[in-house]
Scaffold this motif. Structure first.
Motif, PDB file in Angstrom:
ATOM      1  N   ASP A  38       0.849  -1.189   0.000  1.00  0.00           N
ATOM      2  CA  ASP A  38       0.000   0.000   0.000  1.00  0.00           C
ATOM      3  C   ASP A  38       0.885   1.239   0.000  1.00  0.00           C
ATOM      4  O   ASP A  38       1.598   1.495   0.976  1.00  0.00           O
ATOM      5  CB  ASP A  38      -0.904  -0.009   1.235  1.00  0.00           C
ATOM      6  CG  ASP A  38      -1.906   1.134   1.240  1.00  0.00           C
ATOM      7  OD1 ASP A  38      -1.885   1.953   0.292  1.00  0.00           O
ATOM      8  OD2 ASP A  38      -2.717   1.218   2.167  1.00  0.00           O
ATOM      9  N   PRO A  39       0.869   2.044  -1.082  1.00  0.00           N
ATOM     10  CA  PRO A  39       1.771   3.209  -1.156  1.00  0.00           C
ATOM     11  C   PRO A  39       1.349   4.360  -0.251  1.00  0.00           C
ATOM     12  O   PRO A  39       2.115   5.307  -0.067  1.00  0.00           O
ATOM     13  CB  PRO A  39       1.697   3.617  -2.627  1.00  0.00           C
ATOM     14  CG  PRO A  39       0.338   3.182  -3.056  1.00  0.00           C
ATOM     15  CD  PRO A  39       0.041   1.920  -2.293  1.00  0.00           C
ATOM     16  N   LYS A  40       0.176   4.295   0.328  1.00  0.00           N
ATOM     17  CA  LYS A  40      -0.293   5.399   1.173  1.00  0.00           C
ATOM     18  C   LYS A  40       0.487   5.492   2.473  1.00  0.00           C
ATOM     19  O   LYS A  40       0.635   6.580   3.031  1.00  0.00           O
ATOM     20  CB  LYS A  40      -1.783   5.220   1.462  1.00  0.00           C
ATOM     21  CG  LYS A  40      -2.675   5.380   0.251  1.00  0.00           C
ATOM     22  CD  LYS A  40      -4.139   5.245   0.632  1.00  0.00           C
ATOM     23  CE  LYS A  40      -5.047   5.416  -0.577  1.00  0.00           C
ATOM     24  NZ  LYS A  40      -6.478   5.262  -0.233  1.00  0.00           N
ATOM     25  N   GLY A  41       0.958   4.375   2.965  1.00  0.00           N
ATOM     26  CA  GLY A  41       1.671   4.381   4.235  1.00  0.00           C
ATOM     27  C   GLY A  41       3.056   3.794   4.103  1.00  0.00           C
ATOM     28  O   GLY A  41       3.213   2.594   3.856  1.00  0.00           O
ATOM     29  N   LEU A  42       4.100   4.635   4.236  1.00  0.00           N
ATOM     30  CA  LEU A  42       5.479   4.179   4.165  1.00  0.00           C
ATOM     31  C   LEU A  42       6.216   4.572   5.444  1.00  0.00           C
ATOM     32  O   LEU A  42       5.860   5.552   6.099  1.00  0.00           O
ATOM     33  CB  LEU A  42       6.196   4.784   2.955  1.00  0.00           C
ATOM     34  CG  LEU A  42       5.655   4.423   1.568  1.00  0.00           C
ATOM     35  CD1 LEU A  42       6.414   5.192   0.501  1.00  0.00           C
ATOM     36  CD2 LEU A  42       5.744   2.935   1.316  1.00  0.00           C
TER      37      LEU A  42
END
Length: 349
Positions: free
Chosen positions: A193-197
């Motif tokens: 999920d690229p929203k949370g790194l």
């Protein structure tokens, strides 16, 4: 006259290097900068300022939510519908596996369930008429429940032939190609999920007490020179007994562009503040071991000067150790300044 032209070997090399910087600068070392009203290169006054003292640690970017989907049934991969870099929705079909063996087992289990259900109904009717004992009824009920469990298990195994996305995100890697044999436990596809790194770093044990007090940090991406603010710093309470380091998690804002899991980063943990003379990286020219800037005097003329720089401070600017004084003006367009400095004597002639 001979003495006037005899220079030490080191001085000759230094002058040659500076002359090379002044007259043979390729376009790849140019920096975008708007000219001022007089047409001179954009510039900035170098001044000492309050900067954060940081403790740098090498780190790696990872996704907070990441899942590797593995096969749960044996069979050949019939169809692949997702590839690396593709965005997928939760529940979207990713692959289809040949599950004919599972289908056969499911059909057999359903047939057994139908037979057990019929036997249980007959036994219950006979028990109501006092033709069979309670033990026979209990035995038929147990067989019916066992058949229901087997049918449910076989149905779940058959559903594993269709592989769907457990989360919404981007396909990071596809581990299996169409036509390959899938076995239970074999990785098929990885989604993040690229929203949370977040950035993972290892902190030495002797620094833990100091770093836990500040709990502030910034992330540097060395390949692009980009700095990113951290929303939250989390230091795990345990220490690895082999390396004597603790793991720190630095959470980034959602949807940070240009940052992907696995990328190399550098975490700068704030440990104090100090006054330092700094210069923007755009003003610096590097040729081998020579580092220089163009200093602009009161008449607007740019002159090349060698400087000695330290590490990058928080924010990306470089610490000046020697070669510049506070209040001096340096060019932010060193290539343009070098071209104009070289052209000025020719124009005067």
């Amino acid at each position: 006259m001979n003495e006037a032209i005899r220079l030490p070997r080191k001085g000759t090399l230094l002058l040659s290097a500076l002359a090379f910087l002044a007259g043979a600068l390729p376009a790849s070392f140019s920096y975008a900068a708007e000219p001022n009203q007089a047409g001179a290169p954009a510039s900035v006054v170098v001044q000492a300022r309050e900067v954060d003292l940081a403790f740098p640690v090498e780190a790696t970017v990872e996704a907070v939510r990441q899942a590797t989907v593995a096969a749960q049934v044996a069979g050949r991969v019939l169809e692949v519908r997702a590839d690396a870099g593709q965005r997928v929705k939760q529940g979207e079909l990713l692959m289809r596996i040949d599950a004919r063996e599972a289908a056969g087992s499911d059909a057999a289990a359903k047939a057994t369930l139908a037979q057990a259900r019929a036997a249980y109904e007959r036994t219950r009717n006979l028990h109501a008429q006092k033709f069979v004992s309670q033990a026979a009824l209990d035995q038929a009920a147990a067989a019916h429940k066992a058949a229901e469990g087997a049918a449910s298990s076989s149905g779940a195994g058959l559903s594993h032939g269709t592989v769907t996305a457990p989360i919404a995100g981007i396909v990071a890697q596809r581990h299996t190609e169409a036509g390959e044999l899938a076995t239970p436990g074999k990785p098929l596809i990885t989604i993040y999920d690229p929203k949370g790194l977040r950035v993972i770093a290892s902190l030495p044990q002797y620094k833990l007490a100091e770093l836990r007090k500040s709990a502030r940090a910034r992330i540097e991406l060395p390949e692009s020179g980009r700095w990113i603010d951290v929303l939250r710093v989390e230091i795990l309470p345990t220490v690895d007994p082999r390396s004597h380091t603790a793991t720190a998690r630095l959470y980034l804002a959602d949807n940070v562009e240009g940052v992907v899991p696995g990328a190399y980063a550098r975490a700068h943990f704030t440990v104090g503040q100090a006054q330092k003379l700094t210069v923007p990286p755009a003003a610096v020219l590097r040729r081998g071991e020579v580092t220089a800037v163009y200093v602009i005097d009161d008449k607007g003329a740019a002159k090349l000067r060698q400087v000695r720089l330290g590490e990058a401070v928080t924010g990306g600017e470089l610490e000046v150790l020697a070669g510049l004084n506070s209040g001096e003006r340096v060019s932010l367009s060193p290539v343009k300044a070098g071209i104009e400095a070289k052209a000025a004597p020719a124009a005067a002639r």
